[in-house]
Scaffold this motif. Sequence first.
Motif, PDB file in Angstrom:
ATOM      1  N   ILE A  57       0.831  -1.206   0.000  1.00  0.00           N
ATOM      2  CA  ILE A  57       0.000   0.000   0.000  1.00  0.00           C
ATOM      3  C   ILE A  57       0.867   1.258   0.000  1.00  0.00           C
ATOM      4  CG2 ILE A  57      -1.890   1.222   1.197  1.00  0.00           C
ATOM      5  CD1 ILE A  57      -2.685  -1.627   0.328  1.00  0.00           C
ATOM      6  N   CYS A  58       1.817   1.350   0.946  1.00  0.00           N
ATOM      7  CA  CYS A  58       2.555   2.606   1.144  1.00  0.00           C
ATOM      8  C   CYS A  58       4.048   2.499   0.846  1.00  0.00           C
ATOM      9  CB  CYS A  58       2.347   3.108   2.572  1.00  0.00           C
ATOM     10  SG  CYS A  58       3.146   2.068   3.832  1.00  0.00           S
ATOM     11  N   THR A  59       4.529   1.312   0.488  1.00  0.00           N
ATOM     12  CA  THR A  59       5.930   1.018   0.137  1.00  0.00           C
ATOM     13  C   THR A  59       6.903   1.094   1.318  1.00  0.00           C
ATOM     14  OG1 THR A  59       6.689   3.239  -0.557  1.00  0.00           O
ATOM     15  CG2 THR A  59       5.539   1.919  -2.223  1.00  0.00           C
ATOM     16  N   MET A  89       1.946  -6.062   3.904  1.00  0.00           N
ATOM     17  CA  MET A  89       1.409  -4.777   4.382  1.00  0.00           C
ATOM     18  C   MET A  89       2.068  -4.402   5.693  1.00  0.00           C
ATOM     19  SD  MET A  89      -2.687  -4.805   3.778  1.00  0.00           S
ATOM     20  CE  MET A  89      -3.416  -5.171   2.188  1.00  0.00           C
ATOM     21  N   CYS A  90       2.277  -3.105   5.901  1.00  0.00           N
ATOM     22  CA  CYS A  90       2.735  -2.644   7.206  1.00  0.00           C
ATOM     23  C   CYS A  90       1.599  -2.893   8.199  1.00  0.00           C
ATOM     24  CB  CYS A  90       3.135  -1.172   7.152  1.00  0.00           C
ATOM     25  SG  CYS A  90       1.773  -0.052   6.852  1.00  0.00           S
ATOM     26  N   THR A  91       1.903  -2.867   9.474  1.00  0.00           N
ATOM     27  CA  THR A  91       0.899  -3.278  10.462  1.00  0.00           C
ATOM     28  C   THR A  91      -0.351  -2.387  10.426  1.00  0.00           C
ATOM     29  OG1 THR A  91       2.110  -2.062  12.142  1.00  0.00           O
ATOM     30  CG2 THR A  91       2.495  -4.417  12.040  1.00  0.00           C
ATOM     31  N   ILE A  92      -0.194  -1.096  10.210  1.00  0.00           N
ATOM     32  CA  ILE A  92      -1.386  -0.222  10.199  1.00  0.00           C
ATOM     33  C   ILE A  92      -2.275  -0.542   8.991  1.00  0.00           C
ATOM     34  CG2 ILE A  92      -0.197   1.750   9.064  1.00  0.00           C
ATOM     35  CD1 ILE A  92      -2.930   2.169  11.718  1.00  0.00           C
ATOM     36  N   HIS A  93      -1.668  -0.783   7.836  1.00  0.00           N
ATOM     37  CA  HIS A  93      -2.483  -1.098   6.660  1.00  0.00           C
ATOM     38  C   HIS A  93      -3.079  -2.505   6.741  1.00  0.00           C
ATOM     39  CE1 HIS A  93      -0.413   2.453   4.630  1.00  0.00           C
ATOM     40  NE2 HIS A  93      -1.651   2.766   4.933  1.00  0.00           N
ATOM     41  N   HIS A  94      -2.332  -3.418   7.348  1.00  0.00           N
ATOM     42  CA  HIS A  94      -2.861  -4.767   7.572  1.00  0.00           C
ATOM     43  C   HIS A  94      -4.099  -4.690   8.468  1.00  0.00           C
ATOM     44  CE1 HIS A  94      -2.050  -9.117   9.176  1.00  0.00           C
ATOM     45  NE2 HIS A  94      -3.147  -9.036   8.478  1.00  0.00           N
TER      46      HIS A  94
HETATM   47 ZN   LIG Z   1       1.718   0.459   4.602  1.00  0.00          ZN
END
Ligand SMILES: [Zn+2]
Length: 161
Positions: A57-59, A89-94
């Motif tokens: 999502i955010c790289t 995914m990073c934890t916030i996007h997950h």
């Molecule tokens: Zn992310």
Amino acid sequence: MLPDQRQFVIDLDDSGVRASPTTTLDKRYVERLVRQRVHQPVFRARVLSAYGKRCAICTLTYAELLDAAHILPDSDERGLPVVTNGMAMCTIHHRAYDQNFLGVSPDYTVHINERLLADRDGPMLQYGLQAMDGKRLELPSRRDDAPDREHLAERFHAFSV
Ligand SMILES: [Zn+2]
């Protein structure tokens, strides 16, 4: 009792399972739980590797903050721990994906929940979530590793309703 409210004590060194499930359904649930625990680190490693260790999502590239998100969940028979059923995914996007605050449509576009888009809060909401709306998913370098579009469609339906 709902299946996700049950708890079992599991010792993988033991030949069996200590909690003694009484029904076939219970046994299946325990077996699945054990399988998930065993497969989870491998799944994470494969998915992160496929995505070049960055959030789709955010790289973000801090591996310590990255997870392998399931598209169809473990609880689904088809929710297998394979790369095409996952996204790095990073934890916030997950977490946002699991809570349906963030969706990924089958054309690999990122969508943010309308309520979140209309809200005002600090920089995490503004830059971390709202700014991701409409962005194209960062795909794995190998085409074969790309997320399964049918699974995405099914999961996206839950986000859209
Ligand atoms: Zn992310």
